[in-house]
Scaffold this active site. Structure first.
Site, PDB file in Angstrom:
ATOM      1  N   ARG A  11      -1.327  -2.238  -6.956  1.00 47.11           N
ATOM      2  CA  ARG A  11      -1.551  -3.293  -5.961  1.00 47.11           C
ATOM      3  C   ARG A  11      -2.624  -4.260  -6.457  1.00 47.11           C
ATOM      4  O   ARG A  11      -2.455  -5.483  -6.357  1.00 47.11           O
ATOM      5  CB  ARG A  11      -1.969  -2.668  -4.635  1.00 47.11           C
ATOM      6  CG  ARG A  11      -2.404  -3.677  -3.556  1.00 47.11           C
ATOM      7  CD  ARG A  11      -2.711  -2.936  -2.255  1.00 47.11           C
ATOM      8  NE  ARG A  11      -3.517  -3.720  -1.331  1.00 47.11           N
ATOM      9  CZ  ARG A  11      -3.025  -4.545  -0.405  1.00 47.11           C
ATOM     10  NH1 ARG A  11      -1.716  -4.730  -0.322  1.00 47.11           N
ATOM     11  NH2 ARG A  11      -3.818  -5.194   0.422  1.00 47.11           N
ATOM     12  N   HIS A  34      -3.459   2.843  -5.872  1.00 46.01           N
ATOM     13  CA  HIS A  34      -3.833   1.495  -5.452  1.00 46.01           C
ATOM     14  C   HIS A  34      -3.931   0.538  -6.639  1.00 46.01           C
ATOM     15  O   HIS A  34      -3.939  -0.683  -6.447  1.00 46.01           O
ATOM     16  CB  HIS A  34      -5.170   1.541  -4.715  1.00 46.01           C
ATOM     17  CG  HIS A  34      -5.267   0.587  -3.566  1.00 46.01           C
ATOM     18  ND1 HIS A  34      -4.469   0.665  -2.438  1.00 46.01           N
ATOM     19  CD2 HIS A  34      -6.068  -0.495  -3.361  1.00 46.01           C
ATOM     20  CE1 HIS A  34      -4.780  -0.311  -1.598  1.00 46.01           C
ATOM     21  NE2 HIS A  34      -5.741  -1.023  -2.143  1.00 46.01           N
ATOM     22  N   ARG A  76       0.838  -1.194   0.000  1.00 48.38           N
ATOM     23  CA  ARG A  76       0.000   0.000   0.000  1.00 48.38           C
ATOM     24  C   ARG A  76       0.876   1.247   0.000  1.00 48.38           C
ATOM     25  O   ARG A  76       2.050   1.204   0.363  1.00 48.38           O
ATOM     26  CB  ARG A  76      -0.924   0.007   1.218  1.00 48.38           C
ATOM     27  CG  ARG A  76      -1.835  -1.212   1.324  1.00 48.38           C
ATOM     28  CD  ARG A  76      -2.651  -1.160   2.609  1.00 48.38           C
ATOM     29  NE  ARG A  76      -3.566  -2.295   2.744  1.00 48.38           N
ATOM     30  CZ  ARG A  76      -3.270  -3.440   3.360  1.00 48.38           C
ATOM     31  NH1 ARG A  76      -2.060  -3.596   3.892  1.00 48.38           N
ATOM     32  NH2 ARG A  76      -4.148  -4.421   3.437  1.00 48.38           N
ATOM     33  N   LYS A 112      -1.405  -2.032   7.516  1.00 45.50           N
ATOM     34  CA  LYS A 112      -2.800  -1.837   7.891  1.00 45.50           C
ATOM     35  C   LYS A 112      -3.181  -2.832   8.984  1.00 45.50           C
ATOM     36  O   LYS A 112      -2.892  -4.018   8.891  1.00 45.50           O
ATOM     37  CB  LYS A 112      -3.696  -2.022   6.669  1.00 45.50           C
ATOM     38  CG  LYS A 112      -5.140  -1.637   6.913  1.00 45.50           C
ATOM     39  CD  LYS A 112      -5.939  -1.707   5.628  1.00 45.50           C
ATOM     40  CE  LYS A 112      -7.381  -1.278   5.862  1.00 45.50           C
ATOM     41  NZ  LYS A 112      -8.180  -1.332   4.612  1.00 45.50           N
ATOM     42  N   HIS A 172      -4.097  -9.259   4.130  1.00 40.48           N
ATOM     43  CA  HIS A 172      -5.534  -9.334   4.400  1.00 40.48           C
ATOM     44  C   HIS A 172      -5.795 -10.167   5.638  1.00 40.48           C
ATOM     45  O   HIS A 172      -5.250 -11.268   5.780  1.00 40.48           O
ATOM     46  CB  HIS A 172      -6.275  -9.971   3.210  1.00 40.48           C
ATOM     47  CG  HIS A 172      -6.343  -9.074   2.010  1.00 40.48           C
ATOM     48  ND1 HIS A 172      -6.609  -9.549   0.747  1.00 40.48           N
ATOM     49  CD2 HIS A 172      -6.184  -7.722   1.893  1.00 40.48           C
ATOM     50  CE1 HIS A 172      -6.617  -8.534  -0.101  1.00 40.48           C
ATOM     51  NE2 HIS A 172      -6.360  -7.431   0.560  1.00 40.48           N
ATOM     52  N   TYR A 182     -10.553 -11.047  -5.636  1.00 40.15           N
ATOM     53  CA  TYR A 182      -9.714 -11.007  -6.841  1.00 40.15           C
ATOM     54  C   TYR A 182     -10.031 -12.151  -7.784  1.00 40.15           C
ATOM     55  O   TYR A 182      -9.811 -12.035  -8.991  1.00 40.15           O
ATOM     56  CB  TYR A 182      -8.235 -11.014  -6.460  1.00 40.15           C
ATOM     57  CG  TYR A 182      -7.776  -9.715  -5.852  1.00 40.15           C
ATOM     58  CD1 TYR A 182      -7.616  -8.574  -6.627  1.00 40.15           C
ATOM     59  CD2 TYR A 182      -7.526  -9.608  -4.488  1.00 40.15           C
ATOM     60  CE1 TYR A 182      -7.210  -7.374  -6.066  1.00 40.15           C
ATOM     61  CE2 TYR A 182      -7.117  -8.412  -3.920  1.00 40.15           C
ATOM     62  CZ  TYR A 182      -6.961  -7.300  -4.716  1.00 40.15           C
ATOM     63  OH  TYR A 182      -6.567  -6.102  -4.165  1.00 40.15           O
TER      64      TYR A 182
END
Length: 283
Positions: free
Chosen positions: A226, A223, A133, A158, A249, A258
């Site tokens: 990514r 983004h 990110r 994150k 994640h 995805y």
């Protein structure tokens, strides 16, 4: 700074909020005060509900933005003022199911080639090669790069989680070009001060401008590389659980999205293990 604002900041610090969450909550509370032209602690619950309706009807805020405003208001009244809210509601409208404009490998390469500054070019290439990110890239330090073991350590990404990402040869070559010009000593991507992180707004602007110069009409944000990394790695056969770890994640369901996205893409050229190939160093 008002005593209430300082109290909010102190409480968020004690709660362990991230810097981005602190900024978001302070922005939301500032907007609330600006709308009513008085301090938020003087507002009634009816005022607050009217403000949420204003955000939805007049400002046409998205569901996620309205939810963030409600969370900030609840934090202020529940945790700071000690006045729990009982009736403040956020309409449960159906969440939008949107698929961003997905980039093919040749489009990502073209964007990287059309960067005009080596610093931004290297950051964009790093995003595509690792799936990091923008905040994680700006926070990178030289010690986080582990070339001999082909990995990069992401510190406090994150969710305040550490993880490792790939460090392929293509991005190593790119960063060698970058190092020879900029000679970082601590922070990898720095601004005017070599010890202070680079402002992410310049990366956001550059990736959009590079896409325009490359003749790409799709909506491109920082983004996007990514997302491209994730979809291209899946198309190349990467196991879903490994991709989940690389992207950071928490839930596998987030990574599963995805799989739906690649079904929308036309077959494209085989994605090599080294996604970047040769380095593109801006002269």
């Amino acid at each position: 700074m008002s005593p209430l604002r300082q109290h909010v900041i102190d409480k968020m610090t004690l709660q362990g909020f991230t810097k981005s969450t602190c900024r978001a909550y302070l922005y939301q509370l500032t907007e609330l005060a600006r709308y009513f032209h008085r301090s938020p602690d003087e507002l009634t619950e009816r005022d607050l509900q009217a403000y949420v309706l204003y955000l939805i009807r007049e400002r046409a805020w998205s569901r996620s933005s309205c939810r963030q405003a409600v969370h900030a208001i609840h934090f202020l009244f529940n945790k700071v003022l000690g006045r729990p809210l009982n009736y403040l509601q956020l309409p449960y409208q159906k969440k939008d199911q949107k698929i961003p404009d997905l980039l093919y490998p040749d489009e990502v390469h073209s964007i990287i080639q059309h960067c005009t500054h080596l610093k931004q070019q290297s950051a964009i290439a790093l995003s595509y090669a690792t799936g990091m990110r923008i905040g994680e890239i700006c926070a990178l330090r030289i010690d986080d790069l582990d070339g001999p073991h082909n990995r990069i350590k992401v510190r406090q990404g994150k969710g305040n989680k550490d993880r490792y990402v790939l460090f392929p040869e293509g991005v190593k070559r790119q960063l060698r070009c970058y190092w020879q010009r900029y000679r970082p000593v601590d922070v990898l991507f720095y601004g005017l001060d070599k010890h202070r992180t680079y402002d992410p707004k310049y990366l956001r602007l550059e990736v959009k401008d590079a896409a325009k110069r490359a003749g790409i009409s799709k909506t491109v944000r920082f983004h996007s590389p990514r997302h491209a990394f994730a979809t291209h790695q899946l198309m190349a056969g990467m196991p879903l659980t490994r991709l989940q770890l690389l992207l950071g994640h928490r839930q596998l369901s987030t990574t599963l999205v995805y799989l739906q996205w690649i079904a929308m893409m036309e077959p494209c050229q085989k994605v090599s293990e080294d996604l970047l190939g040769p380095a593109w160093c801006v002269s």
